[in-house]
Scaffold this motif. Structure first.
Motif, PDB file in Angstrom:
ATOM      1  N   GLY A 263      54.856  46.492  22.859  1.00 47.42           N
ATOM      2  CA  GLY A 263      55.962  45.807  23.518  1.00 47.42           C
ATOM      3  C   GLY A 263      55.814  45.798  25.027  1.00 47.42           C
ATOM      4  O   GLY A 263      55.977  44.759  25.678  1.00 47.42           O
ATOM      5  N   VAL A 264      55.483  46.958  25.602  1.00 50.88           N
ATOM      6  CA  VAL A 264      55.297  47.038  27.054  1.00 50.88           C
ATOM      7  C   VAL A 264      54.093  46.216  27.482  1.00 50.88           C
ATOM      8  O   VAL A 264      54.134  45.504  28.500  1.00 50.88           O
ATOM      9  N   TYR A 265      53.010  46.297  26.699  1.00 54.59           N
ATOM     10  CA  TYR A 265      51.833  45.504  27.055  1.00 54.59           C
ATOM     11  C   TYR A 265      52.140  44.007  26.993  1.00 54.59           C
ATOM     12  O   TYR A 265      51.645  43.225  27.818  1.00 54.59           O
ATOM     13  N   ILE A 267      55.021  42.667  27.704  1.00 48.15           N
ATOM     14  CA  ILE A 267      55.775  42.370  28.927  1.00 48.15           C
ATOM     15  C   ILE A 267      54.830  42.241  30.117  1.00 48.15           C
ATOM     16  O   ILE A 267      54.967  41.326  30.943  1.00 48.15           O
ATOM     17  N   ASP A 269      51.696  41.385  30.046  1.00 51.19           N
ATOM     18  CA  ASP A 269      50.948  40.137  29.876  1.00 51.19           C
ATOM     19  C   ASP A 269      51.799  38.933  30.273  1.00 51.19           C
ATOM     20  O   ASP A 269      51.318  37.991  30.922  1.00 51.19           O
ATOM     21  N   ALA A 270      53.073  38.954  29.903  1.00 52.74           N
ATOM     22  CA  ALA A 270      53.969  37.851  30.249  1.00 52.74           C
ATOM     23  C   ALA A 270      54.188  37.774  31.766  1.00 52.74           C
ATOM     24  O   ALA A 270      54.210  36.687  32.345  1.00 52.74           O
ATOM     25  N   LEU A 271      54.342  38.928  32.412  1.00 52.63           N
ATOM     26  CA  LEU A 271      54.517  38.946  33.868  1.00 52.63           C
ATOM     27  C   LEU A 271      53.272  38.425  34.579  1.00 52.63           C
ATOM     28  O   LEU A 271      53.372  37.714  35.589  1.00 52.63           O
ATOM     29  N   LEU A 318      54.867  47.316  36.484  1.00 58.49           N
ATOM     30  CA  LEU A 318      55.692  46.141  36.179  1.00 58.49           C
ATOM     31  C   LEU A 318      56.045  45.357  37.447  1.00 58.49           C
ATOM     32  O   LEU A 318      56.145  44.126  37.410  1.00 58.49           O
TER      33      LEU A 318
END
Length: 424
Positions: A263-265, A267, A269-271, A318
């Motif tokens: 899940g964090v990865y 996020i 990747d999306a950022l 992040l």
């Protein structure tokens, strides 16, 4: 009788208005959706293949071998395929690559539905698609040089990068959602459809029209005489190395150092994708203000220096990923635009094939170095080495190119004022 004296106030001459860009042609309108579709399909294919080989082999090493396998054809054959792209019709080569890729992608789901063992075939199909992609990449970039007007190169490069990154960004999300609900088999068939859609767009471009008899177009087709293509290609390869090695080390950072999961990865990747897209959207304004070469070099060095911030803490990661992706996006768009403007049309395929091969080779060597350092110490030191090497390499290459990249300098205030006064 004395006549009253009149005072004339000289107005500073305004700089000439920039010439209007020529309108987009058919090729430019169709190359962008073809790029997006191909990027989306390739990303989904790789995600689905990785999940398939992991679930059938139950080994992370099986996934590693998949990524190694798909990197071999571009690294070894990109230069040769680039030479072929300079000898034959680029549009035809891209069409052949898409059509054969569609057949190859559709073979795997058919094989699975008939009860065949998917493991070995998944590796074979991944290798075949990577081989065809190695031919498509230099041919498509040379097609851009051939069909897009030189005055629109910078704007098109920005849109090209945005289309490619949007495809990759959506592929991770769409692939993960569809795998969860429908499994991997339908995704392989979907990838075949994306190749067919790209082929339709390329077919609709039609054959190359007669070359317009204009000086600027002819100059753009001939490139810039004496342009330092090797060093310019090295700058582009440095940015590619930064992206590819970071993608690998970020997985280790998130999972091992920060003890987080997919899940964090996702996020992160999306950022990163968001940063890329913003860079592509703002590139025309930024490059117009600071110059293409300065923008590209500053973006490359800035992204490399962000490697010293990314491994500090999850919050720092992040917060730093979007600006890091923004800067490397500026660098990629700028260097692609400069390369397209500098190379002659008859050598464009070889140049982009060589640049792709060099980027993959540097990425492989840097990955081994960073992995060895990370295993011996900590992943943060791997990031430090990656950032230092890319920053120093980019800065040294850019320093050697001072004054040798036409159109890269930004006029100083004094020179603008003196030019205006001379015109007045």
């Amino acid at each position: 009788m004395l006549l009253p004296m009149t005072t004339t106030i000289a107005r500073p001459a305004m700089p000439p208005a920039p010439a209007a860009l020529p309108p987009r042609n058919r090729a430019e309108r169709l190359l962008l959706p073809a790029t997006f579709i191909t990027s989306l399909g390739n990303g989904i294919q790789l995600v689905a293949a990785a999940v398939l080989v992991f679930t059938t082999g139950q080994s992370a090493l099986a996934v590693g071998w998949l990524y190694i396998l798909v990197s071999i054809p571009p690294a070894l054959l990109s230069l040769w395929f680039g030479t072929i792209a300079d000898r034959f019709d680029r549009r035809t080569l891209c069409l052949i690559a898409d059509l054969v890729s569609a057949v190859a992608a559709a073979f795997l789901p058919v094989w699975i539905l008939t009860g065949g063992d998917p493991g070995p075939v998944a590796y074979g199909i991944a290798f075949a698609l990577s081989l065809l992609s190695a031919m498509f990449m230099p041919a498509s970039n040379a097609l851009v040089k051939e069909r897009v007007h030189p005055a629109r190169t910078a704007r098109f490069s920005a849109h090209y990068e945005m289309a490619m990154q949007l495809g990759l960004l959506l592929s991770a999300a769409v692939g993960g959602i569809l795998i969860h609900y429908v499994g991997t088999t339908p995704l392989f068939m979907f990838n075949g459809v994306t190749f067919l859609a790209s082929a339709v767009a390329l077919w609709a471009i039609r054959k190359a029209p007669a070359r317009p008899d204009t000086a600027d177009h002819e100059a753009g087709a001939d490139g810039l005489r004496g342009a330092p293509l090797v060093r310019l290609g090295l700058l582009y390869a440095c940015g590619q190395t930064m992206i590819m090695v970071s993608n690998t080390t970020l997985i280790v950072l998130v999972y091992d150092a920060f003890h987080r999961g997919a899940g964090v990865y996702g996020i992160v990747d999306a950022l990163a994708g968001l940063g890329f897209c913003v860079a592509a959207a703002l590139y025309p304004r930024v490059s117009a203000r600071f110059g293409e070469f300065r923008t590209a070099v500053a973006g490359g060095i800035g992204c490399a220096l962000m490697s010293f911030v990314l491994p500090l803490h999850l919050t720092a990661l992040l917060l730093a990923v979007p600006p890091a992706a923004f800067m490397v996006g500026l660098s990629r768009v700028g260097m692609r635009s400069i390369l397209l403007r500098s190379v002659s049309e008859r050598r464009a395929g070889r140049l982009f094939g060589a640049v792709n091969a060099a980027g993959l080779g540097l990425s492989a060597a840097m990955t081994v170095l960073v992995a060895a350092i990370a295993d011996a110490t900590h992943i943060r030191y791997g990031f430090y080495v990656l950032g230092a090497c890319c920053a120093l390499g980019t800065a040294a290459t850019a320093f050697s190119l001072r004054g040798k990249v036409p159109g890269s300098a930004v006029p100083e205030v004094g020179s603008v004022e003196s030019q205006a006064s001379s015109q007045g």
